[in-house]
Design a protein around this motif. Structure first.
Motif, short mmCIF file in Angstrom:
data_model
loop_
_atom_site.label_atom_id
_atom_site.label_comp_id
_atom_site.label_asym_id
_atom_site.label_seq_id
_atom_site.Cartn_x
_atom_site.Cartn_y
_atom_site.Cartn_z
N ALA A 85 0.84 -1.20 0.00
CA ALA A 85 0.00 0.00 0.00
C ALA A 85 0.88 1.25 0.00
O ALA A 85 0.62 2.20 -0.75
N ALA A 86 1.93 1.24 0.81
CA ALA A 86 2.80 2.42 0.89
C ALA A 86 3.48 2.67 -0.46
O ALA A 86 3.58 3.81 -0.92
N GLU A 87 3.92 1.58 -1.13
CA GLU A 87 4.60 1.76 -2.42
C GLU A 87 3.64 2.19 -3.51
O GLU A 87 3.96 3.02 -4.35
N GLN A 88 2.44 1.60 -3.52
CA GLN A 88 1.50 1.87 -4.61
C GLN A 88 0.81 3.24 -4.48
O GLN A 88 0.54 3.88 -5.47
N THR A 89 0.52 3.63 -3.24
CA THR A 89 -0.29 4.84 -3.07
C THR A 89 0.52 6.01 -2.53
O THR A 89 0.03 7.13 -2.51
N GLY A 90 1.74 5.75 -2.06
CA GLY A 90 2.55 6.82 -1.50
C GLY A 90 2.12 7.18 -0.07
O GLY A 90 2.63 8.12 0.53
N GLN A 91 1.16 6.41 0.47
CA GLN A 91 0.69 6.67 1.84
C GLN A 91 1.85 6.38 2.82
O GLN A 91 2.67 5.48 2.57
N ALA A 92 1.91 7.11 3.93
CA ALA A 92 2.95 6.84 4.94
C ALA A 92 2.72 5.44 5.51
O ALA A 92 1.57 5.07 5.78
N PRO A 93 3.80 4.63 5.69
CA PRO A 93 3.60 3.25 6.15
C PRO A 93 2.84 3.14 7.47
O PRO A 93 2.01 2.25 7.63
N GLY A 94 3.10 4.05 8.41
CA GLY A 94 2.40 3.99 9.70
C GLY A 94 0.90 4.13 9.52
O GLY A 94 0.10 3.41 10.13
N ALA A 95 0.50 5.07 8.64
CA ALA A 95 -0.93 5.29 8.37
C ALA A 95 -1.51 4.09 7.63
O ALA A 95 -2.64 3.67 7.91
N ALA A 96 -0.75 3.54 6.70
CA ALA A 96 -1.23 2.36 5.95
C ALA A 96 -1.49 1.21 6.92
O ALA A 96 -2.45 0.46 6.78
N ALA A 97 -0.63 1.06 7.93
CA ALA A 97 -0.82 -0.01 8.93
C ALA A 97 -2.08 0.25 9.75
O ALA A 97 -2.85 -0.67 10.04
N ALA A 98 -2.31 1.52 10.10
CA ALA A 98 -3.49 1.85 10.91
C ALA A 98 -4.78 1.62 10.12
O ALA A 98 -5.81 1.25 10.69
N ASP A 99 -4.70 1.81 8.78
CA ASP A 99 -5.91 1.70 7.93
C ASP A 99 -6.13 0.31 7.36
O ASP A 99 -7.06 0.10 6.58
N LEU A 100 -5.28 -0.64 7.68
CA LEU A 100 -5.34 -1.96 7.03
C LEU A 100 -6.69 -2.66 7.25
O LEU A 100 -7.21 -2.68 8.36
N LYS A 101 -7.25 -3.22 6.16
CA LYS A 101 -8.54 -3.94 6.24
C LYS A 101 -8.31 -5.40 5.89
O LYS A 101 -7.39 -5.71 5.11
#
Ligand code: CDP
Length: 209
Positions: free
Chosen positions: A44-60
């Motif tokens: 998610a972080a690589e594909q969307t540029g989202q910060a990894p910490g936020a990507a972890a918090a948003d994981l579904k």
């Protein structure tokens, strides 16, 4: 008797995933491949540029079904975000809740016996030589139709081993009370038999026929 919680750790292609699936089926326990969580965050972080910490918090849960997570590129991305303490912290609650279901559970990863479930009654640390792990991963990738060469698989695996073992946050290491299983010269059946013998010695039995 306490619920059967099986914590399995080890490096890439050591056979821990196969062993975890077989033990979960045998004891009829839910299984969590925690590597998939880090793969999904890295991806998610690589594909969307989202910060990894936020990507972890948003994981579904549905993010874990993406077939792209099975590639070696996703494995490398995972091991980079896995070194970030905020990522690990944001994935902690989900893993602990999964582990402490009343049914018991099987979890496999890098820090299950040391950080996620230090209280697990059964801990296994599955290893194999770098050469045999690279050989297995090479064959697996070829079988899946992916074009690669052996020296590259070996070099990438050595790099991931180093990153996972040397990081400050929850490095890959065996818990002091883990049963060490070196699968360099074992097939999946032999590894399963050795793990089962250990679990039986701990007093746990399958409830099934
Ligand atoms: O299947 P393989 O061993 O190749 O990889 P994986 O278990 O899916 O894990 C991918 C990466 O996620 C690892 O290289 C670790 O950096 C990280 N990971 C972790 O830090 N902690 C875990 N509990 C599981 C995986």
């Amino acid at each position: 008797m306490k619920p059967l919680l099986i914590a399995i750790d080890g490096p890439a292609a050591s056979g821990k995933g196969t062993l975890a699936k077989r033990l979960a089926a045998h004891f009829r326990l839910p299984h969590l491949d925690t590597g998939l969580l880090y793969r999904a965050v890295g991806w998610a972080a690589e594909q969307t540029g989202q910060a990894p910490g936020a990507a972890a918090a948003d994981l579904k849960a549905e993010d874990l079904d993406n077939p792209a997570l099975r590639t070696d590129a996703a494995g490398q991305a995972a091991s980079k975000v896995a070194a970030i303490p905020e990522v690990r912290a944001n994935l902690l609650k989900f893993q602990k809740e999964f582990a402490h279901q009343p049914s018991g559970a099987v979890l496999d990863g890098r820090d299950i016996g040391t950080v996620i479930c230090p209280d697990a009654p059964v801990k296994l640390f599955v290893t194999a030589s770098l050469e045999s792990r690279a050989e297995r991963r090479y064959r697996e990738l070829r079988e899946r139709g992916l074009d690669t060469i052996k020296p590259r698989v070996l070099a990438e695996m050595a790099e991931r081993d180093r990153r996972d073992s040397e990081r400050a946050a929850a490095p890959l290491k065996a818990a002091p009370d883990a049963y060490l299983l070196d699968t360099s010269d074992m097939d999946a059946d032999a590894a399963f038999a050795a793990a089962l013998a250990f679990i039986t010695r701990k007093g746990f039995r399958s409830s099934g026929p």
